[in-house]
Design a protein around this motif. Structure first.
Motif: not given
Ligand code: PEP
Ligand code: MN
Length: 337
Positions: A2-6, A32-38, A78-80
């Protein structure tokens, strides 16, 4: 990996990372989560690539997923996951109840039960048109006629429908009628069937195999997801143990375990897991208390006359009483039904 983007990274930087991964033969699944783009990348991992990616602009970190399942894992998302079946959402705050007969027996039987379960608060109608029977002499289902009756029941009641598909040659037909495709316990590791079902981009419910470990079960979900369909929910329906008094043993721990390991909705089937109507209601209560996202319950107006699984069917009246209790438990869990 998984590449976690800033946080707040621009599209351009995301695209450069994706291009790099694709050049190295990886399949990409963005989350694309609320906080992070993975950026999930499935393929052959090389240590060199980890380092190269970590050096790229906009990349926060690169994480290897150790479990054999990738896209289904909680690390990847992470999000359901919330699955939309029209306006019915599975995996969100509302617990969804799927109810109906084991098998579609006739139009009248199905429509009557459909109205009764709807009036008690179910949003989804279950009913098998193709039945996986242990005996070749037992009723095998009404097949396409049964699917037509399900569609008619949907038309009349507004309920969504879920029904099992057992055969790769019938997926197109079942997908044409049904809102959710059910993979039965006996077919959980029928890989050609999983691949075929994945093509239709419809929500899929995968029942846990009779002897399947959590890992094997989640890998079945991974088969659907890697083909690009992420609308997968898992259903605990009891496993085989040394105990024979109940039909199977309900592994209630599946609820928190699946929630921990994956982001997929978890449904509990208290009917097939107990095989006896008198245990369905208590196990339904336990499932909601454990945090299940939904239940699938067999209901029949006249269980003693049911063609299939009569001993585990509850009557519409008992279903209604069960729903009243479940609503109260859901409230304690900060959820609704
Ligand atoms: C069913 O839900 O009708 C069914 C056959 O269940 P399972 O695959 O869990 O035995
Ligand atoms: Mn059944």
């Amino acid at each position: 990996m998984i590449v976690v983007m800033q946080t707040h990274v621009g599209e351009e930087k995301i695209n450069l990372v994706i291009t790099k991964l694709k050049e190295n033969g990886f399949q990409i699944h963005e989350s694309r989560g609320v906080e992070k783009i993975l950026i999930g990348a499935v393929g052959d991992k090389t240590h060199y690539l980890d380092l190269a990616l970590e050096a790229m602009d906009g990349v926060e970190k690169v994480i290897s997923i150790l479990a054999p399942y990738k896209l289904a894992s909680r690390e990847f998302k992470q999000d359901n996951t919330i699955i939309s079946v029209g306006d019915v959402k599975i995996g969100g705050d509302q617990i969804q109840i799927m109810a109906g007969p084991c098998a579609v027996e006739s139009k009248e039987q199905l429509i009557e039960i459909a109205f009764r379960v709807k009036e008690s608060g179910a949003n989804i109608l279950r009913g098998g048109a193709f039945k996986p029977r242990s005996s070749p002499y037992a009723f095998q289902g009404l097949e396409e006629k049964g699917l037509e009756y399900l569609a008619e029941a949907r038309e009349k009641t507004g309920l969504k429908i879920i029904t099992e598909v057992m055969d790769t040659r019938k997926v197109e037909m079942v997908a044409h009628y049904s809102d959710i495709l059910q993979i039965g316990a006996r077919n959980m590791q029928n890989f050609p069937l999983l691949k075929e079902v994945a093509k239709y981009n419809k929500p899929v419910l995968i029942k846990r195999g009779l002897n399947a470990t959590f890992e094997e079960w989640i890998m079945a979900a991974e088969y659907i997801m890697v083909a690009g369909n992420h609308q997968v929910m898992l259903c605990e329906r009891g496993i085989r143990t040394f105990e024979t008094f109940t039909r199977n043993t309900l592994d209630i721990s599946a609820v928190p375990v699946i929630k921990h390991l994956t982001h997929l909705p978890i449904i509990v089937d208290p009917s097939h897991s107990t095989g006896k109507w008198r245990y369905v209601q208590p196990m339904a209560r336990a499932a909601v208390a454990a945090g299940a996202d939904g239940l699938i319950i067999e209901v029949h107006s006249n269980p003693s006359e049911a063609i299939c699984d009569g001993p585990q069917c509850i009557t519409p009246d008992r279903f209604s009483a069960t729903m009243i209790e479940l609503k109260k438990i859901a409230e304690v869990m900060d959820r609704s039904i």
